[in-house]
Enzyme design. Structure first.
Site, PDB file in Angstrom:
ATOM      1  N   HIS A  81       0.733  -1.042  -0.128  1.00 16.97           N
ATOM      2  CA  HIS A  81       0.240  -0.015   0.171  1.00 16.97           C
ATOM      3  C   HIS A  81       0.879   1.254  -0.009  1.00 16.97           C
ATOM      4  CE1 HIS A  81      -0.521   1.322   4.597  1.00 16.97           C
ATOM      5  NE2 HIS A  81       0.832   0.992   4.092  1.00 16.97           N
ATOM      6  N   CYS A 116       5.936   6.377   4.344  1.00 21.26           N
ATOM      7  CA  CYS A 116       4.894   5.855   3.978  1.00 21.26           C
ATOM      8  C   CYS A 116       4.148   6.278   2.535  1.00 21.26           C
ATOM      9  CB  CYS A 116       3.718   5.853   4.811  1.00 21.26           C
ATOM     10  SG  CYS A 116       4.376   5.368   6.688  1.00 21.26           S
ATOM     11  N   HIS A 156       5.228   0.227  -0.432  1.00 20.02           N
ATOM     12  CA  HIS A 156       6.013  -0.575   0.445  1.00 20.02           C
ATOM     13  C   HIS A 156       4.691  -1.560   1.043  1.00 20.02           C
ATOM     14  CE1 HIS A 156       3.899   2.337   2.960  1.00 20.02           C
ATOM     15  NE2 HIS A 156       3.824   1.419   4.191  1.00 20.02           N
ATOM     16  N   HIS A 200       2.906  -4.764   3.947  1.00 19.22           N
ATOM     17  CA  HIS A 200       2.965  -5.271   5.622  1.00 19.22           C
ATOM     18  C   HIS A 200       2.399  -6.777   5.530  1.00 19.22           C
ATOM     19  CE1 HIS A 200       3.846  -1.571   7.140  1.00 19.22           C
ATOM     20  NE2 HIS A 200       2.865  -0.758   6.292  1.00 19.22           N
ATOM     21  N   ASP A 214      -5.514 -10.348   0.021  1.00 15.45           N
ATOM     22  CA  ASP A 214      -4.191 -11.146   0.362  1.00 15.45           C
ATOM     23  C   ASP A 214      -3.118 -10.933  -1.116  1.00 15.45           C
ATOM     24  OD1 ASP A 214      -2.083 -12.438   1.521  1.00 15.45           O
ATOM     25  OD2 ASP A 214      -2.653 -14.303   0.886  1.00 15.45           O
ATOM     26  N   HIS A 215      -1.814 -10.733  -0.855  1.00 17.35           N
ATOM     27  CA  HIS A 215      -0.960 -10.525  -1.923  1.00 17.35           C
ATOM     28  C   HIS A 215      -1.561  -9.539  -3.055  1.00 17.35           C
ATOM     29  CE1 HIS A 215       0.880 -13.756   0.042  1.00 17.35           C
ATOM     30  NE2 HIS A 215       1.915 -13.621  -0.797  1.00 17.35           N
ATOM     31  N   GLU A 229      -0.634  -3.417  11.741  1.00 19.70           N
ATOM     32  CA  GLU A 229      -0.243  -3.128  10.531  1.00 19.70           C
ATOM     33  C   GLU A 229       1.447  -3.442  10.695  1.00 19.70           C
ATOM     34  OE1 GLU A 229      -1.061   0.630   8.126  1.00 19.70           O
ATOM     35  OE2 GLU A 229       1.017   1.257   8.979  1.00 19.70           O
TER      36      GLU A 229
END
Lengths: 135, 135, 135, 135, 135, 135
Positions: free
Chosen positions: B15, B34, B40, B42, B80-81, B125
């Protein structure tokens, strides 16, 4: 839309549980080895929870960087690698139990938050013993 | 007899925090690294808490297998992913902050629960930054 | 008297697994959703283990503050909140798998250690998937 | 000044989820492999939260040693290394789901606490499944 | 370039420690409450470490998805929610101690790995008791 | 068939890093806030690993209850809630760094183990700093 943001922090300190007006024997009967006159210590794990409205533009309750900096200046710089009984003024006449440490942290942080926000402190003295305080 | 049942789940995603109507400089001043334009990511840890009455026969608030499947279809399969900014429609015009992700997850799950139940979302996060939302 | 000192660190990054010389279909068949063209990301947990002799005066293998600073300058500043494929030069022509990230970190850190010391890198990509490399 | 003190404890036990008045087929359709007639088991992690006033002299809500001993005598001695269905009387006619175990623990502990105190039980059946009960 | 890839998995099972050729009294004197005739149980946490060469194209020692599937078919499907003494053939005449469970898992997994790879098994019976075996 | 059995234990203690033959200024330049004259402290997490042959009858390398009792008598009773510098004789002339504490624990435990067994000590001073020693 009230959301809680949570930040973990950490400090190491020495402390001792004893009541000045009691003799050693009574302190030991109440506090056991926690009253050891030469101190013992802990890795305190701290969780600071701030509840507030989400800013519709930034999507944030508050900047977690600001919260991290606030915890550093008010708590870590004051408590980390210190002897709580001797070197932290708040405990000059207050027993540094986990309960009281949590209350002191709450009282140090709350004046820096907007009025609309609420605060909760969770403090781990060991992985098996911890306390919570929310004013 | 109200009991809360809790289920942990997990998704990994990329994100970026930025406000489209702001220029890069303002985004960076507010969101720091960020706002990196190349994203980047998480490992998001999710805890879904459902509070309800215990069924006197089965001893369950709800079947945790059903809750696990619901989290999979509504959250893991969707997030996810993925790149949250580009590939998840809820964040087309909503900044994917932890706060907003928690609110979106809440809004996706709550229609699938019985009216008598209440829902709380906890979203990590990072191991040190997390948020809570309960409607 | 050889002792190993260990330091945990942390960085968040986006990445994508794909082989440039393969087409999308082959990449997806090998790497699955890890080859998502818009990237995904992780909270990488890093453990750096340095084995060496204990200094008889200081009682230390090396100053953990120095190790912490070395990890910060060589790893965290280079990788944290970055897109590994695009923004980290070591991965321009090297797939940023956990295995390769661990090898790159090893190669970045080892020149800064005394010859008598040995190094091991442990890298968690998720809480369930991790790798180890010791040269 | 209400503070919550929390104590973690642990017990290992075997159990089985099944309703006596149902046949095997129905039990398996509802409880899946949890109804295995030969039992399975868990490492139960227990968190006991007691909320009360801080004693102004001792700085404690209650002596955590007393809480530890109470958990040992009422919960660990009764449940640890036991088959909950067969060897724990409270589950003779009550299905030992995580929800019901938490309620039973609550009911065993609450008579031992001062009236002014409130109690919450958190019980992890696995690291991913847990329940909360507070009366 | 030898790298170790590690995968965590999980299963819940009931078991009992006792030697068939001993009487109850001797079993209890050696195994204590672990010999309870009605069984107890654990959440077993399993870490499977595979060491091998990194494939220069894919950057992988082996596909962790394959390792995950192998652990599922050989370990989780065979052990999860089972009574190890009664329902797992390997323990018909072998005491299901953590040590022996680790050896059995090793022996079940190693035939599925390339000859050039080495295997280590880490098995947590509780968060405080665990074992390691590497052939 | 060599297997390693591992047992986690825990103690809390106060300590201070300083070299008696150095002045305060040099101590502070080397050890920073760890040399605070009023001490600080830690929750030390200890992992004791014993490698040996599995007994073919009992399936055990050694009785973990014996290992637990040995750690209690040799380490916990000696170090827990103590000031390491003042109250633990081994550190009268030895700096209580994590490295040295691990070596002292090794030396206290190894005489109690069978000759055929090998020992490794892992000691966490904080969740991010830890050491290993195996003789």
């Amino acid at each position: 839309m009230r959301v809680t943001v949570c930040r973990k922090a950490h400090f190491n300190a020495a402390h001792r549980l004893y009541v000045k007006s009691w003799n050693e024997k009574k302190n030991e009967s109440v506090f056991g080895k926690c009253s050891n006159e030469y101190y013992h210590g802990h890795n305190y794990e701290l969780i600071v929870n701030v509840t507030g409205n989400v800013d519709p533009v930034t999507g944030m309750v508050m900047d977690l960087k600001d919260l991290k900096d606030l915890i550093k200046s008010e708590v870590e710089d004051a408590f980390d690698h210190k002897n709580l009984n001797i070197q932290v003024p708040e405990f000059a006449d207050l027993i540094p139990s986990a309960e009281n440490i949590a209350v002191v942290i709450y009282n140090k942080l709350v004046p820096h938050l907007d009025k609309e926000k609420t605060l909760e402190i969770i403090l781990y003295e060991t992985p098996r013993n911890f306390v919570k305080y929310s004013g």
